[in-house]
Scaffold this motif. Structure first.
Motif, PDB file in Angstrom:
ATOM      1  N   UNK A   1       2.240  -4.327 -11.336  1.00 19.68           N
ATOM      2  CA  UNK A   1       0.932  -4.595 -10.495  1.00 19.68           C
ATOM      3  C   UNK A   1       0.784  -4.841  -9.082  1.00 19.68           C
ATOM      4  N   UNK A   2       1.968  -6.788  -9.365  1.00 18.09           N
ATOM      5  CA  UNK A   2       2.120  -7.286  -8.444  1.00 18.09           C
ATOM      6  C   UNK A   2       2.553  -6.328  -6.623  1.00 18.09           C
ATOM      7  N   UNK A   3       3.507  -5.357  -6.460  1.00 20.53           N
ATOM      8  CA  UNK A   3       3.344  -4.545  -5.578  1.00 20.53           C
ATOM      9  C   UNK A   3       2.228  -4.005  -5.300  1.00 20.53           C
ATOM     10  N   UNK A   4       1.524  -2.743  -6.651  1.00 20.91           N
ATOM     11  CA  UNK A   4       0.858  -2.563  -6.030  1.00 20.91           C
ATOM     12  C   UNK A   4      -0.350  -3.274  -4.933  1.00 20.91           C
ATOM     13  N   UNK A   5      -0.887  -4.305  -5.817  1.00 22.16           N
ATOM     14  CA  UNK A   5      -1.807  -5.724  -5.401  1.00 22.16           C
ATOM     15  C   UNK A   5      -1.128  -6.026  -3.494  1.00 22.16           C
ATOM     16  N   UNK A   6      -0.110  -6.374  -3.290  1.00 17.56           N
ATOM     17  CA  UNK A   6       1.011  -6.328  -2.538  1.00 17.56           C
ATOM     18  C   UNK A   6       0.246  -5.812  -1.223  1.00 17.56           C
ATOM     19  N   UNK A   7       0.900  -4.210  -1.337  1.00 22.20           N
ATOM     20  CA  UNK A   7       0.578  -3.206  -0.534  1.00 22.20           C
ATOM     21  C   UNK A   7      -0.900  -2.918  -0.342  1.00 22.20           C
ATOM     22  N   UNK A   8      -1.759  -3.831  -1.001  1.00 22.23           N
ATOM     23  CA  UNK A   8      -3.586  -3.407  -0.559  1.00 22.23           C
ATOM     24  C   UNK A   8      -4.027  -4.466   0.050  1.00 22.23           C
ATOM     25  N   UNK A   9      -3.231  -5.329   0.009  1.00 13.41           N
ATOM     26  CA  UNK A   9      -3.068  -6.548   1.154  1.00 13.41           C
ATOM     27  C   UNK A   9      -3.304  -6.609   1.880  1.00 13.41           C
ATOM     28  N   UNK A  10      -1.724  -6.069   2.140  1.00 19.06           N
ATOM     29  CA  UNK A  10      -1.434  -6.083   3.545  1.00 19.06           C
ATOM     30  C   UNK A  10      -1.872  -4.769   4.645  1.00 19.06           C
ATOM     31  N   UNK A  11      -2.463  -4.092   3.709  1.00 19.20           N
ATOM     32  CA  UNK A  11      -3.501  -2.460   4.377  1.00 19.20           C
ATOM     33  C   UNK A  11      -5.021  -3.315   4.346  1.00 19.20           C
ATOM     34  N   UNK A  12      -5.758  -4.056   3.790  1.00 22.99           N
ATOM     35  CA  UNK A  12      -6.486  -4.628   4.020  1.00 22.99           C
ATOM     36  C   UNK A  12      -6.537  -5.709   5.239  1.00 22.99           C
ATOM     37  N   UNK A  13      -5.120  -6.044   5.825  1.00 24.96           N
ATOM     38  CA  UNK A  13      -4.700  -7.460   6.148  1.00 24.96           C
ATOM     39  C   UNK A  13      -5.258  -6.138   7.727  1.00 24.96           C
ATOM     40  N   UNK A  14      -3.757  -5.340   7.131  1.00 29.12           N
ATOM     41  CA  UNK A  14      -4.022  -4.078   9.002  1.00 29.12           C
ATOM     42  C   UNK A  14      -5.297  -3.246   9.244  1.00 29.12           C
ATOM     43  N   UNK A  15      -6.370  -3.651   8.510  1.00 30.84           N
ATOM     44  CA  UNK A  15      -7.474  -3.069   8.456  1.00 30.84           C
ATOM     45  C   UNK A  15      -8.393  -4.145   9.369  1.00 30.84           C
ATOM     46  N   UNK A  16      -8.322  -5.279   8.966  1.00 29.62           N
ATOM     47  CA  UNK A  16      -9.033  -6.401   9.356  1.00 29.62           C
ATOM     48  C   UNK A  16      -8.766  -6.657  10.807  1.00 29.62           C
ATOM     49  N   UNK A  17      -7.653  -6.850  11.013  1.00 27.80           N
ATOM     50  CA  UNK A  17      -7.232  -6.631  12.250  1.00 27.80           C
ATOM     51  C   UNK A  17      -8.344  -5.355  14.037  1.00 27.80           C
ATOM     52  N   UNK A  18      -7.784  -4.592  12.907  1.00 30.01           N
ATOM     53  CA  UNK A  18      -8.063  -3.876  13.742  1.00 30.01           C
ATOM     54  C   UNK A  18      -9.466  -3.300  14.114  1.00 30.01           C
ATOM     55  N   UNK A  19     -10.179  -3.787  12.746  1.00 26.90           N
ATOM     56  CA  UNK A  19     -11.435  -3.960  13.347  1.00 26.90           C
ATOM     57  C   UNK A  19     -11.655  -4.818  14.393  1.00 26.90           C
ATOM     58  N   UNK A  20     -11.357  -6.238  13.904  1.00 24.73           N
ATOM     59  CA  UNK A  20     -11.696  -7.087  14.966  1.00 24.73           C
ATOM     60  C   UNK A  20     -10.825  -7.293  16.173  1.00 24.73           C
TER      61      UNK A  20
END
Length: 119
Positions: free
Chosen positions: A7-26
């Motif tokens: 579960x922790x690895x899954x959510x960490x993976x999702x957070x990394x994806x969200x961070x990458x998408x956020x930086x891209x949008x910015x």
């Protein structure tokens, strides 16, 4: 062979994806904003709107207070003349009417003493 994530690895993976998408949008937003301001020869964007949007209205209100002409604070024609004096390339009929309390204009007076770009 499939590897199951905890579960922790899954959510960490999702957070990394969200961070990458956020930086891209910015980055895309910043690039779009810069392109919208080309050719950088004044403080107006391609549609004739001053940099900072409604700030021009607050800046003009500060000028009114600085010039001790508070009776004209809500005079749209006077505000139009002031904003057109600041921006040579602005559309002559484009207006930013002042609709805030006089105390806001009083707070803007010190900034209106500066050049618009600096303010």
């Amino acid at each position: 062979m499939s590897v199951e994530l905890s579960k922790e690895e899954y959510w960490l993976d999702r957070l990394r994806l969200l961070r990458a998408l956020s930086v891209t949008v910015l980055v895309l937003m910043l690039v779009s904003w810069v392109v919208w301001l080309v050719p950088f020869d004044d403080l107006l964007d391609r549609s004739g709107t001053p940099l900072g949007g409604d700030f021009v209205m607050l800046y003009a209100a500060g000028q009114v207070v600085s010039d001790q002409e508070t009776s004209t604070l809500y005079d749209d024609q006077q505000n139009l003349r002031r904003t057109n004096a600041v921006f040579d390339g602005a559309l002559p009929d484009q207006s930013w009417p002042y609709r805030y309390p006089p105390t806001v204009a009083l707070c803007m007076a010190p900034l209106s003493e500066l050049d618009f770009g600096l303010a």
